[in-house]
Design a protein around this motif. Structure first.
Motif, PDB file in Angstrom:
ATOM      1  N   GLU A   1     -66.267 -46.897   5.817  1.00  0.00           N
ATOM      2  CA  GLU A   1     -65.655 -46.145   6.753  1.00  0.00           C
ATOM      3  C   GLU A   1     -65.779 -44.773   6.696  1.00  0.00           C
ATOM      4  N   PHE A   2     -65.673 -44.087   7.608  1.00  0.00           N
ATOM      5  CA  PHE A   2     -66.146 -42.434   7.289  1.00  0.00           C
ATOM      6  C   PHE A   2     -65.055 -41.922   6.452  1.00  0.00           C
ATOM      7  N   VAL A   3     -63.925 -42.171   6.415  1.00  0.00           N
ATOM      8  CA  VAL A   3     -62.879 -41.470   5.415  1.00  0.00           C
ATOM      9  C   VAL A   3     -63.103 -41.888   3.981  1.00  0.00           C
ATOM     10  N   THR A   4     -63.524 -43.202   3.763  1.00  0.00           N
ATOM     11  CA  THR A   4     -64.017 -43.891   2.520  1.00  0.00           C
ATOM     12  C   THR A   4     -65.345 -43.054   1.785  1.00  0.00           C
ATOM     13  N   LYS A   5     -66.156 -42.817   2.850  1.00  0.00           N
ATOM     14  CA  LYS A   5     -67.576 -42.330   2.299  1.00  0.00           C
ATOM     15  C   LYS A   5     -67.130 -40.966   1.936  1.00  0.00           C
ATOM     16  N   ALA A   6     -66.305 -40.211   2.669  1.00  0.00           N
ATOM     17  CA  ALA A   6     -66.009 -38.868   2.266  1.00  0.00           C
ATOM     18  C   ALA A   6     -65.259 -38.793   1.077  1.00  0.00           C
ATOM     19  N   ASP A   7     -64.270 -39.926   0.535  1.00  0.00           N
ATOM     20  CA  ASP A   7     -63.539 -39.967  -0.317  1.00  0.00           C
ATOM     21  C   ASP A   7     -64.338 -40.173  -1.723  1.00  0.00           C
ATOM     22  N   ILE A   8     -65.360 -41.237  -1.694  1.00  0.00           N
ATOM     23  CA  ILE A   8     -66.480 -41.476  -2.546  1.00  0.00           C
ATOM     24  C   ILE A   8     -67.102 -40.178  -2.996  1.00  0.00           C
ATOM     25  N   LEU A   9     -67.796 -39.391  -2.162  1.00  0.00           N
ATOM     26  CA  LEU A   9     -68.494 -38.188  -2.401  1.00  0.00           C
ATOM     27  C   LEU A   9     -67.539 -37.122  -2.759  1.00  0.00           C
ATOM     28  N   ALA A  10     -66.439 -37.073  -2.401  1.00  0.00           N
ATOM     29  CA  ALA A  10     -65.467 -36.207  -3.132  1.00  0.00           C
ATOM     30  C   ALA A  10     -65.317 -36.636  -4.716  1.00  0.00           C
ATOM     31  N   ASP A  11     -64.970 -37.744  -4.776  1.00  0.00           N
ATOM     32  CA  ASP A  11     -64.768 -38.243  -6.192  1.00  0.00           C
ATOM     33  C   ASP A  11     -66.174 -38.067  -7.138  1.00  0.00           C
ATOM     34  N   LEU A  12     -67.271 -38.449  -6.406  1.00  0.00           N
ATOM     35  CA  LEU A  12     -68.720 -38.020  -7.162  1.00  0.00           C
ATOM     36  C   LEU A  12     -68.767 -36.590  -7.607  1.00  0.00           C
ATOM     37  N   TRP A  13     -68.215 -35.618  -6.505  1.00  0.00           N
ATOM     38  CA  TRP A  13     -68.494 -34.136  -6.865  1.00  0.00           C
ATOM     39  C   TRP A  13     -67.546 -33.644  -7.849  1.00  0.00           C
TER      40      TRP A  13
END
Length: 90
Positions: free
Chosen positions: A7-19
Motif C-alpha cells: 500500500e502507498f502509505v506503507t511504501k512511504a513508511d518503508i522509504l522514510a525508515d530507510l532514509w
C-alpha cells in the motif's frame, strides 16, 4: 494469481525508515544519493509534514520501485522495512 502490492502509505513508511535508519549504510549509499528527493518526501509524508499531490506520489512510487529493483525483489505486499530487507516469507 495476482501478486499483492504494498500500500502507498506503507511504501512511504518503508522509504522514510530507510532514509532515517540506513543513511550511513554503505550498501544504500548510491540509492540514497540518487533518490535525494523521493526519500525525504516519503519521510515528510509519513510524519504528516506535507500533503501528497499526484506528482509527489509518483515520485514516491518510483523511489519504491527503484528500491525493489536495487534489491532484486518483487513487490509482494510488504508490511514494513524489516520484512522487505529480510525477505521474510509468510
Amino acid at each position: 494469481k495476482q501478486m499483492a502490492e504494498t500500500e502507498f502509505v506503507t511504501k512511504a513508511d518503508i522509504l522514510a525508515d530507510l532514509w532515517l535508519n540506513y543513511r550511513n549504510d554503505a550498501e544504500f549509499e548510491d540509492f540514497l544519493s540518487y533518490n535525494d528527493l523521493g526519500l525525504p518526501l516519503a519521510y515528510a509524508y509519513t510524519f504528516g509534514l506535507v500533503k501528497m499531490e499526484d506528482t509527489g506520489a509518483a515520485m514516491v512510487e518510483e523511489t519504491f520501485d527503484l528500491l525493489l529493483e536495487a534489491l532484486g525483489i518483487e513487490d509482494t505486499g510488504y508490511q514494513n522495512i524489516s520484512e522487505l530487507l529480510g525477505g521474510d516469507e509468510l
